[in-house]
Motif scaffolding. Structure first.
Motif, short mmCIF file in Angstrom:
data_model
loop_
_atom_site.label_atom_id
_atom_site.label_comp_id
_atom_site.label_asym_id
_atom_site.label_seq_id
_atom_site.Cartn_x
_atom_site.Cartn_y
_atom_site.Cartn_z
N TYR A 175 1.00 -1.24 -0.11
CA TYR A 175 0.23 0.17 -0.17
C TYR A 175 0.84 1.37 0.03
O TYR A 175 0.48 2.11 -0.78
N ASP A 176 1.82 1.25 0.76
CA ASP A 176 2.63 2.49 0.95
C ASP A 176 3.42 2.86 -0.49
O ASP A 176 3.31 4.05 -0.95
N ARG A 177 3.83 1.82 -1.23
CA ARG A 177 4.57 2.03 -2.33
C ARG A 177 3.43 2.45 -3.56
O ARG A 177 3.88 3.09 -4.28
N SER A 178 2.26 2.01 -3.20
CA SER A 178 1.23 2.31 -4.38
C SER A 178 1.03 3.60 -4.07
O SER A 178 0.47 4.27 -5.36
N LEU A 179 1.28 4.43 -3.38
CA LEU A 179 1.23 5.82 -3.09
C LEU A 179 1.95 6.69 -3.74
O LEU A 179 1.77 7.95 -3.89
N ILE A 180 3.14 6.09 -4.13
CA ILE A 180 4.07 6.88 -4.69
C ILE A 180 3.90 7.82 -5.92
O ILE A 180 4.06 8.98 -5.94
N PRO A 181 3.04 7.24 -6.93
CA PRO A 181 2.69 8.14 -8.14
C PRO A 181 1.79 9.24 -7.58
O PRO A 181 1.90 10.39 -8.32
N GLY A 182 0.82 9.02 -6.65
CA GLY A 182 0.04 10.20 -6.22
C GLY A 182 0.59 11.07 -5.33
O GLY A 182 0.30 12.51 -5.65
N VAL A 183 1.92 10.73 -4.90
CA VAL A 183 2.70 11.54 -4.09
C VAL A 183 3.75 12.85 -5.07
O VAL A 183 3.64 13.65 -5.00
N ILE A 184 3.93 12.02 -6.04
CA ILE A 184 4.59 12.55 -6.95
C ILE A 184 3.91 13.55 -7.71
O ILE A 184 4.40 14.89 -7.98
N VAL A 185 2.52 13.30 -8.06
CA VAL A 185 1.91 14.36 -8.83
C VAL A 185 1.35 15.36 -7.82
O VAL A 185 1.17 16.48 -8.20
N MET A 186 1.08 15.03 -6.68
CA MET A 186 0.84 16.35 -5.47
C MET A 186 1.98 16.94 -5.63
O MET A 186 1.75 18.35 -5.48
N ALA A 187 3.46 16.66 -5.51
CA ALA A 187 4.56 17.64 -5.49
C ALA A 187 4.61 18.30 -6.63
O ALA A 187 4.81 19.50 -6.38
N ILE A 188 4.10 17.66 -7.88
CA ILE A 188 4.16 18.46 -8.85
C ILE A 188 3.19 19.55 -9.00
O ILE A 188 3.57 20.72 -9.49
N PHE A 189 1.95 19.27 -8.62
CA PHE A 189 1.05 20.60 -8.40
C PHE A 189 1.39 21.65 -7.54
O PHE A 189 1.35 22.78 -7.80
N MET A 190 1.88 21.03 -6.08
CA MET A 190 2.22 22.15 -5.07
C MET A 190 3.51 23.02 -5.76
O MET A 190 3.47 24.15 -5.64
N GLY A 191 4.43 22.21 -6.44
CA GLY A 191 5.73 23.00 -6.99
C GLY A 191 5.06 24.01 -8.04
O GLY A 191 5.63 25.03 -8.12
N SER A 192 4.29 23.63 -8.99
CA SER A 192 3.72 24.57 -10.17
C SER A 192 2.89 25.75 -9.40
O SER A 192 2.94 26.78 -10.10
N LEU A 193 2.32 25.45 -8.04
CA LEU A 193 1.73 26.65 -7.72
C LEU A 193 2.74 27.57 -7.01
O LEU A 193 2.95 28.97 -7.17
N MET A 194 3.64 27.08 -6.12
CA MET A 194 4.49 27.95 -5.34
C MET A 194 5.73 28.41 -5.76
O MET A 194 6.15 29.64 -5.66
N SER A 195 6.22 27.80 -7.03
CA SER A 195 7.50 28.42 -7.80
C SER A 195 6.99 29.04 -8.91
O SER A 195 7.86 29.69 -9.52
N GLY A 196 5.84 28.87 -9.41
CA GLY A 196 5.29 29.52 -10.54
C GLY A 196 4.31 30.45 -10.35
O GLY A 196 4.84 31.73 -10.22
N VAL A 197 3.10 30.31 -10.24
CA VAL A 197 2.03 31.32 -10.44
C VAL A 197 2.14 31.94 -9.14
O VAL A 197 1.90 33.45 -8.98
N PHE A 198 2.19 31.34 -8.02
CA PHE A 198 2.19 32.23 -6.69
C PHE A 198 3.29 33.20 -6.23
O PHE A 198 3.28 34.28 -6.15
#
Length: 374
Positions: A175-198
């Motif tokens: 289960y923990d390993r199955s969450l890795i793709p979601g965590v990566i996509v969450m990091a991409i989304f947060m990074g796109s906000l904080m480093s870009g538009v924000f």
């Protein structure tokens, strides 16, 4: 008087808030949106799981197993049944992600049941999606049990001896390993906000952008620089989360260096598309508070219906349709296939094509909405 001073501060803050109606409206609407999206993302009942049946036996017991599977398709709609004659081709379809499992009814199945011998049904599942895989095992066991209850024969065959022989097509993913793709996509989304538009809106709010306007830089120079820096930071963050997730869960990339390069490519494409999307939507905001409001809203409506936590097949039809056009759904799907299955480019071509088209559209929208003004 203390009371009058208190009322004065209250009056000032109320005026300030009423000048920003979007924040007030979002305060009311966002909990409703959260409830609808999250509630429907975890409703739990899986439907329309695509399954292939390879029927190599035409006897009466094999037909009854097939009838039960078709009943599950027509009734609770748990599965969508497709028939195939070639076992190898059917298993390849599951490996490529087009189906969730293959049910193989081998030759001599009915004969074995009639003689009271152990009769086995093969089930090959996409075990990377553990929830769907477990559901398929359960419904097939239910189909076999229904045959046992409903059929009566003078020879009294030992129908209880019908057994499933489940096989996983891929290495075990906990289960923990199955969450890795979601965590990566969450990091991409947060990074796109904080480093870009924000970052951009904060510069406008603090007056830093005025420095750009007194230079000969074109709006393309400014937009390209901001976008490139955001993509760099976001891609590095997504890649770092990938390695950190594998380190914590003691996992590895199936497929070696080629698969790793494909993963980094998916991260870069996803970062560029999401960053351009945030520029085309909240990038026009004049206050960082609005970016924060949009960030929470976008995060909920994009992440939870992406299949990162629960299978898309469990969603109601309207949310499943939305997930089909959700860029994070395709990012999660491609990363899962490459990371856990060692899939090649052909297997993720559909997801990559969608992400490239989405990125191109968002870049056009972002370039149109970006103005060289305050």
């Amino acid at each position: 008087m203390l009371g009058l001073k208190f009322l004065a501060i209250m009056r000032r803050d109320l005026k300030k808030l009423t000048r920003n109606p979007i924040t007030l409206i979002s305060t009311i609407l966002m909990p409703i949106v959260y409830l609808v999206i999250i509630g429907n993302s975890f409703q739990g009942q899986l439907k329309h799981l695509p399954v292939i049946i390879v029927q190599q036996d035409r006897g009466i017991y094999a037909r009854r197993i097939v009838e039960q599977m078709l009943a599950l398709q027509a009734g609770p709609k748990t599965v969508d049944v497709t028939f195939e004659s070639n076992v190898g081709a059917a298993i390849d379809d599951v490996r490529d992600g087009r189906y969730k499992g293959v049910v193989v009814i081998p030759p001599g199945f009915s004969h074995a049941v009639a003689e009271g011998r152990i009769a086995q049904i093969g089930l090959f599942t996409d075990n990377v999606d553990a929830i769907s895989s477990g559901t398929l095992e359960a419904v097939l066991a239910q189909a076999a049990a229904t045959v046992h209850v409903s059929f009566v024969t003078a020879r009294e065959p030992k129908l209880s001896a019908i057994s499933l022989r489940p096989s996983w097509l891929f290495p075990y993913v906990d289960y923990d390993r199955s969450l890795i793709p979601g965590v990566i996509v969450m990091a991409i989304f947060m990074g796109s906000l904080m480093s870009g538009v924000f970052n951009w809106v904060m510069d406008k709010f603090l007056g830093v952008t005025e420095c750009y306007l007194v230079t000969p830089l074109s709006r393309w120079d400014i937009a390209g620089g901001v976008l490139a820096s955001g993509v760099t930071v976001t891609s590095v963050a997504g890649t770092f989360v990938l390695f950190l997730g594998l380190l914590i869960t003691r996992g590895r990339v199936e497929g070696g260096l080629t698969a790793l390069l494909m993963l980094i490519g998916i991260i870069i494409i996803s970062s560029t598309g999401l960053l351009a999307m945030t520029f085309s939507l909240p990038g026009c905001a004049g206050h960082p508070r609005l970016v924060g409001t949009f960030a929470g809203f976008l995060n909920v409506i994009l992440f939870f219906p992406s299949g990162a936590i629960y299978p898309v097949e469990s969603f109601p039809p309207w949310l499943r349709s939305f997930a089909h056009y959700n860029p994070e759904t395709h990012s999660v799907s491609a990363i899962k296939s490459i990371l856990f299955k060692g899939a090649d480019f052909a297997a993720v071509r559909g997801d990559v094509t969608f992400l490239l088209i989405f990125m191109a559209i968002m870049l056009v929208l972002a370039s149109v909405s970006f103005k060289r003004t305050l």
